[in-house]
Design an enzyme around this catalytic site. Structure first.
Site, mmCIF file in Angstrom:
data_model
loop_
_atom_site.group_PDB
_atom_site.id
_atom_site.type_symbol
_atom_site.label_atom_id
_atom_site.label_comp_id
_atom_site.label_asym_id
_atom_site.label_seq_id
_atom_site.Cartn_x
_atom_site.Cartn_y
_atom_site.Cartn_z
ATOM 1 N N GLN A 13 -2.920 -3.854 -44.750
ATOM 2 C CA GLN A 13 -1.656 -2.626 -44.529
ATOM 3 C C GLN A 13 -1.185 -2.169 -43.468
ATOM 4 O OE1 GLN A 13 -0.798 -0.839 -47.668
ATOM 5 N NE2 GLN A 13 -1.419 0.626 -47.383
ATOM 6 N N SER A 69 16.864 21.873 -15.253
ATOM 7 C CA SER A 69 15.113 22.975 -15.939
ATOM 8 C C SER A 69 15.587 23.683 -16.421
ATOM 9 C CB SER A 69 14.297 22.709 -14.216
ATOM 10 O OG SER A 69 13.464 24.369 -14.269
ATOM 11 N N HIS A 104 0.475 -1.025 -0.022
ATOM 12 C CA HIS A 104 0.143 0.117 -0.175
ATOM 13 C C HIS A 104 0.749 2.005 -0.172
ATOM 14 C CE1 HIS A 104 -3.231 -2.611 1.761
ATOM 15 N NE2 HIS A 104 -2.244 -3.060 2.136
ATOM 16 N N LYS A 148 17.899 21.619 -10.432
ATOM 17 C CA LYS A 148 16.477 20.753 -10.647
ATOM 18 C C LYS A 148 17.769 19.464 -10.917
ATOM 19 C CE LYS A 148 13.173 19.892 -10.389
ATOM 20 N NZ LYS A 148 11.144 20.267 -10.745
ATOM 21 N N GLU A 179 10.565 8.257 -16.729
ATOM 22 C CA GLU A 179 9.797 8.960 -16.652
ATOM 23 C C GLU A 179 8.783 9.440 -18.493
ATOM 24 O OE1 GLU A 179 10.458 13.080 -15.070
ATOM 25 O OE2 GLU A 179 8.379 13.808 -15.350
HETATM 26 N N1 ARG Z 1 1.222 -2.482 -49.332
HETATM 27 C C1 ARG Z 1 -0.014 -4.126 -49.147
HETATM 28 C C2 ARG Z 1 0.146 -4.537 -47.131
HETATM 29 O O1 ARG Z 1 0.808 -3.738 -47.038
HETATM 30 C C3 ARG Z 1 0.653 -5.324 -49.934
HETATM 31 C C4 ARG Z 1 -0.171 -6.106 -50.518
HETATM 32 C C5 ARG Z 1 -0.732 -5.789 -51.031
HETATM 33 N N2 ARG Z 1 -1.934 -7.088 -51.813
HETATM 34 C C6 ARG Z 1 -2.896 -6.662 -52.984
HETATM 35 N N3 ARG Z 1 -4.134 -7.789 -52.892
HETATM 36 N N4 ARG Z 1 -3.610 -4.993 -52.544
HETATM 37 O O2 ARG Z 1 -0.764 -5.373 -47.006
#
Ligand code: ARG
Length: 481
Positions: free
Chosen positions: A342, A297, A176, A303, A310
Site C-alpha cells: 500500500q 529578491s 572539466h 536580482k 534551481e
Molecule cells: N488499499 C490496499 C492497497 O493499496 C488495497 C488492497 C488491500 N488488500 C487487503 N487484503 N487488505 O494495497
C-alpha cells in the site's frame, strides 16, 4: 496528495473510535479498529486519485461477470448506472470519502451497494482488492507514462526548435568546465534532445512490460469461478492477462521501472537546469531568462533569480528518493500480497507530479530564454580554444605526427600566454621560431568560425550538421506528436 499529518488527538483520528466493524469485511469482528489502527490502515487520503481507474476496472469486471453468467443483464445495467453516478459525484466533488472504508476500492463499492442494493454486493465476485489495486495502479501508471511521454516530446520539440535557430551560434564547449573547443549552441541543446529521447525509450519499454492485466488473480490463487480474463484484459487495453496469480498481486516492478526511468530523466533535467543557472549568472552571461520563469529578491532590487531552474535541478532528490523508497519497501517481501505494498502509491504520485512540473517549467524556460550570442562568441574564443585546430593543421598540412603537433602547439600556446595574446595574434615569425615550416595559411584555421565549420564528422558540431540534425528531430517529433 499526501495524507494529512497524523494527530492522534484530532477528530479525524478518533472518528474510528466506537465504530462498528468494517461492513465490507467485518463479519468475524465484534468491533471496529482502534483509532490508530484506522489511521495507519487507511489509504483513502492518497489513493482516491485512483477513482477513475477503479471505476473503469469495475465496469470491465462487471461486463465479464455478466457474460459468463455470474450477473444478470439487469444487474449489469444497475451496476453501470450506479458506477456512472458515483463517477459523476466524485468528479463534481460531491462524494464523501470515508477513512473508515479504508481505501478507494471499498469507498466506491460500499457506495454502490448503498445506491443499488443487491447487484452492488455481487460486483466483488471472483475479485479481491489485491488484484483490483494491482490493476488500478497499473492503469494509473500507464496513463502517467502516456502523459509524460507527450510532455517529454514537447520539450524535445522546443529544444530542437531553439537548436535550429542557433545551429550556427558559437558557444564555448567545455570539458572539466574549462573552455575546450568551440561548439554551437544548437549542438549543445541537441545533446539534451538525445538524452530525452532515451528517456522516452525507457518509458516506452516500461509501458510495454507493464501492460498485462492482474484482474482475475483474485486474492492470490486465482478463482473457482469461470471468469474470462482475456475479456477484462482486452476491455482495459492490456495486451494479455498476467500469467501467475501470486506474482500478479504482489508485483510492483512496473512502478519501480517507472520510478527508475523517471530518476534518469530527472538527472538529465537536473543537468540542463544546472547549465541554465550557470549560463544566466553574470560571469557567464550566456542567456537571459524571461520574467515568467524568474523571481526577484525581497532585499536586492536588481536580482533576477533562476528559481524554476534551481527547483528543476533539485527535483532529482525527491524523485530518486521515491524510487529508492519503494525499492526498499519491496525488498524482502514474501509472496504474495502484503499490506506493505500500500506504500507503493505516494512515491509514484509524488514523482509523477514532480516530473510533470519539471518538464513544464523546463519547456517554458527553453522557449523563452534569450541567447546572448555575442557573449557566447567572445567566450568561445577564450582559453586558446582553437589550439586543437592548430595541431590538426600541422598534421594535415605538414604531415607532422599528431603527438609532435600537440607538443609544437603547446609551445605556441605557452608563447601566447606569456605575451597575453591569442594564438591568432602571434606573428608568422613567432610561429616559425617553434616550427619553421608553418606558413600563413595556418591563420585560416584559428578562428572560432573556421573551427566550427571544420567539425563535419558524423555527430560533430559543424553548423551544417547541427541544422540537419535539428531538422531531422523536428520532422521525427512532428510525426510522433
Ligand atoms: N488499499 C490496499 C492497497 O493499496 C488495497 C488492497 C488491500 N488488500 C487487503 N487484503 N487488505 O494495497
Amino acid at each position: 496528495m499526501k495524507n494529512a499529518p497524523v494527530d492522534t488527538q484530532s477528530d479525524a483520528a478518533t472518528s474510528f473510535e466506537g465504530t462498528a466493524a468494517n461492513p465490507q469485511w467485518g463479519g468475524r469482528f465484534a468491533s471496529g479498529p482502534a483509532a490508530i489502527m484506522g489511521e495507519i490502515n487507511a489509504s483513502i487520503g492518497f489513493d482516491k486519485i485512483l477513482w477513475r481507474q477503479d471505476i473503469r476496472g469495475s465496469l470491465a469486471h462487471a461486463a465479464m461477470l455478466q457474460k459468463v453468467g455470474l450477473l444478470t443483464e439487469t444487474e449489469l445495467v444497475e451496476i453501470r448506472q450506479g458506477l456512472g453516478d458515483i463517477a459523476q459525484d466524485i468528479s463534481e466533488g460531491r462524494f464523501d470519502f470515508s477513512p473508515a472504508l479504508e481505501d478507494i476500492h471499498m469507498n466506491i463499492e460500499a457506495r454502490l451497494s448503498e445506491r443499488i442494493g443487491e447487484a452492488g454486493k455481487r460486483l466483488h465476485t471472483a475479485r479481491s482488492r489485491n488484484d483490483q489495486v494491482a490493476t488500478d495502479f497499473r492503469l494509473w501508471v500507464r496513463d502517467a507514462i502516456d502523459g509524460l511521454q507527450e510532455q517529454t516530446a514537447a520539450l524535445m520539440r522546443s529544444l530542437a526548435t531553439r537548436a535550429l535557430e542557433h545551429a550556427a551560434t558559437p558557444m564555448p564547449g567545455f570539458t572539466h568546465l574549462q573552455v575546450a573547443q568551440p561548439v554551437t549552441f544548437g549542438h549543445h541543446l541537441l545533446a539534451y534532445v538525445e538524452m530525452l529521447s532515451r528517456d522516452r525509450g525507457r518509458l516506452r519499454d516500461a509501458r510495454a512490460r507493464l501492460n498485462e492485466c492482474p484482474l482475475g488473480s483474485a486474492a492470490l490463487a486465482g478463482t473457482s469461478f469461470p471468469i474470462d480474463r482475456r475479456m477484462t484484459a482486452a476491455a482495459l487495453d492490456f495486451d494479455r492477462p498476467t500469467a501467475n496469480s501470486l506474482d500478479a498481486v504482489s508485483d510492483r516492478d512496473f512502478a519501480l521501472e517507472f520510478l527508475s526511468a523517471l530518476s534518469l530523466q530527472a538527472m538529465h533535467l537536473s543537468r540542463l537546469a544546472e547549465e541554465i543557472v550557470m549560463w544566466a549568472s553574470a560571469p557567464f552571461g550566456f542567456v537571459t531568462l524571461s520574467d515568467a520563469f524568474t523571481t526577484g529578491s525581497s532585499i536586492m532590487p536588481q536580482k533576477r533569480n533562476p528559481d524554476a531552474a534551481e527547483l528543476v535541478r533539485a527535483k532529482i532528490g525527491r524523485i530518486m528518493g521515491d524510487f529508492v523508497g519503494l525499492l526498499t519497501v519491496m525488498k524482502g517481501l514474501p509472496l504474495a500480497y502484503a499490506k506493505d505494498t500500500q506504500e507503493d502509491k505516494e512515491p509514484v504520485f509524488d514523482a509523477t507530479e514532480a516530473m510533470t512540473l519539471s518538464l513544464a517549467a523546463m519547456d517554458g524556460m527553453i522557449r523563452d530564454l534569450k541567447a546572448n550570442a555575442p557573449r557566447m562568441r567572445e567566450v568561445a574564443g577564450m582559453g586558446f580554444s582553437t589550439a586543437t585546430d592548430l595541431a590538426d593543421w600541422l598534421v594535415r598540412e605538414l604531415r607532422v605526427p599528431f603527438r609532435t603537433a600537440h607538443h609544437v602547439t603547446g609551445r605556441l600556446v605557452g608563447m601566447a600566454e606569456q605575451k597575453g595574446c591569442d594564438l591568432a595574434d602571434l606573428s608568422l615569425e613567432e610561429m616559425q621560431s617553434v616550427e619553421p615550416q608553418i606558413n600563413k595559411s595556418v591563420f585560416d584555421v584559428l578562428t572560432v568560425e573556421a573551427s566550427l565549420a571544420s567539425r563535419t564528422s558524423e555527430g560533430g558540431t559543424a553548423p551544417a550538421n547541427v541544422k540537419h540534425q535539428a531538422e531531422a528531430w523536428l520532422a521525427k517529433l512532428g510525426e510522433t506528436a
